[in-house]
Design a protein around this motif. Structure first.
Motif, mmCIF file in Angstrom:
data_model
loop_
_atom_site.group_PDB
_atom_site.id
_atom_site.type_symbol
_atom_site.label_atom_id
_atom_site.label_comp_id
_atom_site.label_asym_id
_atom_site.label_seq_id
_atom_site.Cartn_x
_atom_site.Cartn_y
_atom_site.Cartn_z
ATOM 1 N N UNK A 15 111.131 77.076 -12.762
ATOM 2 C CA UNK A 15 111.301 76.038 -11.740
ATOM 3 C C UNK A 15 111.462 76.654 -10.356
ATOM 4 N N UNK A 16 112.258 77.726 -10.266
ATOM 5 C CA UNK A 16 112.476 78.369 -8.963
ATOM 6 C C UNK A 16 111.183 78.934 -8.385
ATOM 7 N N UNK A 17 110.333 79.436 -9.275
ATOM 8 C CA UNK A 17 109.091 80.075 -8.814
ATOM 9 C C UNK A 17 107.881 79.140 -8.867
ATOM 10 N N UNK B 121 113.458 78.533 -18.118
ATOM 11 C CA UNK B 121 113.151 77.260 -17.448
ATOM 12 C C UNK B 121 113.608 77.313 -15.984
ATOM 13 N N UNK B 122 114.823 77.841 -15.792
ATOM 14 C CA UNK B 122 115.360 77.965 -14.444
ATOM 15 C C UNK B 122 114.442 78.822 -13.569
ATOM 16 N N UNK B 123 114.003 79.961 -14.100
ATOM 17 C CA UNK B 123 113.116 80.849 -13.342
ATOM 18 C C UNK B 123 111.767 80.181 -13.059
ATOM 19 N N UNK C 206 107.211 92.778 -16.258
ATOM 20 C CA UNK C 206 108.671 92.734 -16.188
ATOM 21 C C UNK C 206 109.252 92.087 -17.458
ATOM 22 N N UNK C 207 110.444 92.526 -17.809
ATOM 23 C CA UNK C 207 111.138 91.965 -18.979
ATOM 24 C C UNK C 207 112.563 91.593 -18.578
ATOM 25 N N UNK C 208 112.920 90.340 -18.802
ATOM 26 C CA UNK C 208 114.294 89.899 -18.571
ATOM 27 C C UNK C 208 114.992 89.753 -19.913
ATOM 28 N N UNK C 209 116.032 90.545 -20.115
ATOM 29 C CA UNK C 209 116.831 90.441 -21.334
ATOM 30 C C UNK C 209 118.029 89.545 -21.037
ATOM 31 N N UNK C 210 118.083 88.404 -21.702
ATOM 32 C CA UNK C 210 119.170 87.451 -21.484
ATOM 33 C C UNK C 210 120.326 87.807 -22.421
ATOM 34 N N UNK C 211 121.469 88.061 -21.832
ATOM 35 C CA UNK C 211 122.656 88.426 -22.611
ATOM 36 C C UNK C 211 123.248 87.187 -23.278
ATOM 37 N N UNK D 183 117.318 80.006 -19.254
ATOM 38 C CA UNK D 183 117.089 80.972 -18.183
ATOM 39 C C UNK D 183 115.609 80.980 -17.783
ATOM 40 N N UNK E 292 106.335 87.125 -6.290
ATOM 41 C CA UNK E 292 106.691 85.961 -7.101
ATOM 42 C C UNK E 292 106.103 86.044 -8.512
ATOM 43 N N UNK E 293 106.743 85.336 -9.407
ATOM 44 C CA UNK E 293 106.256 85.246 -10.780
ATOM 45 C C UNK E 293 105.380 84.005 -10.916
#
Lengths: 144, 144
Positions: A29-31, A25-27, A138-143, A23, A3-4
């Motif tokens: 909240x999920x984590x 914020x969503x992550x 980790x790196x999340x690149x939002x398109x 994106x 988990x993050x």
């Protein structure tokens, strides 16, 4: 189960900042993760005379510009229902400041827009690409 | 609220594949998203005589190698509690196959290891970097 715990959203003031925030914020909240919004006030390059390429911090003596950046970030956060989130303004080269902040603050996921080519990034390469190469997490690149 | 619906985990058979799977599985569970595991059997480059650099698909006539790849992926999935997951084997250049598969299957997040330099990627650049540039969806680079 993986988990993050602490997510860093690197935002500029382009239209893509809102997507990055949504994106992230969503992550978060999920984590159930902490979320920090970071905006880097970018240094401007100038080309000297005989000396080659160098940087000048245009903002060093202009605290009102930092204050404006802070207000803009607060406003953006509020508009995206992120008023209670940790907000951070730094000055410098975005990829350097983003990865250094992540390293020093136990960030385990950096969220960044994948089309962030503007300012000095046009010369040095996209921020997303640079962060991908330099980050230790980790790196999340939002398109966009 | 933004959410991911179909996540693609691009896995090789290095040690980093397990981390990629674990992060992808965690995300799929948090979002209730579909998860597909994709392994690309990489084409091998050969240098011809007078002709310059070209590709030869070493696996085209060797179905047993594809079968072995399928079995390896099944085994890996089982070991990571992902037996019920959609598994896919393709042949080609990883960045091309990964981004094409994502585009054709409404993938909204590609999860890839950030140190995937092996095979032809040593020459052409990391798969994570290439996927970041070519994908039309979000890309999560998992740091190994």
């Amino acid at each position: 189960m993986f988990e993050y715990n602490h997510i860093l959203a690197a935002v500029d003031y382009t239209v893509e900042a809102r997507l990055v925030l949504q994106h992230a914020r969503s992550l978060a909240e999920r984590y159930g993760a902490d979320l920090t919004l970071l905006h880097v006030v970018e240094l401007m390059p100038v080309v000297g005379g005989i000396e080659s390429f160098s940087y000048v911090d245009l903002y060093a003596d202009q605290p009102e510009l930092i204050e404006r950046a802070e207000n803009d970030l607060k406003k953006l956060a509020a508009e995206e229902q992120l008023s209670g989130t940790n907000l951070k303004i730094l000055t410098g080269v975005p990829k350097v400041e983003i990865t250094a902040y992540a390293r020093d603050n136990d960030i385990d996921l950096i969220v960044v827009g994948s089309h962030g080519r503007h300012g000095i990034s046009l010369i040095l390469g996209s921020t997303a690409n640079a962060v991908l190469h330099h980050a230790k997490c980790d790196v999340l690149a939002v398109r966009v």
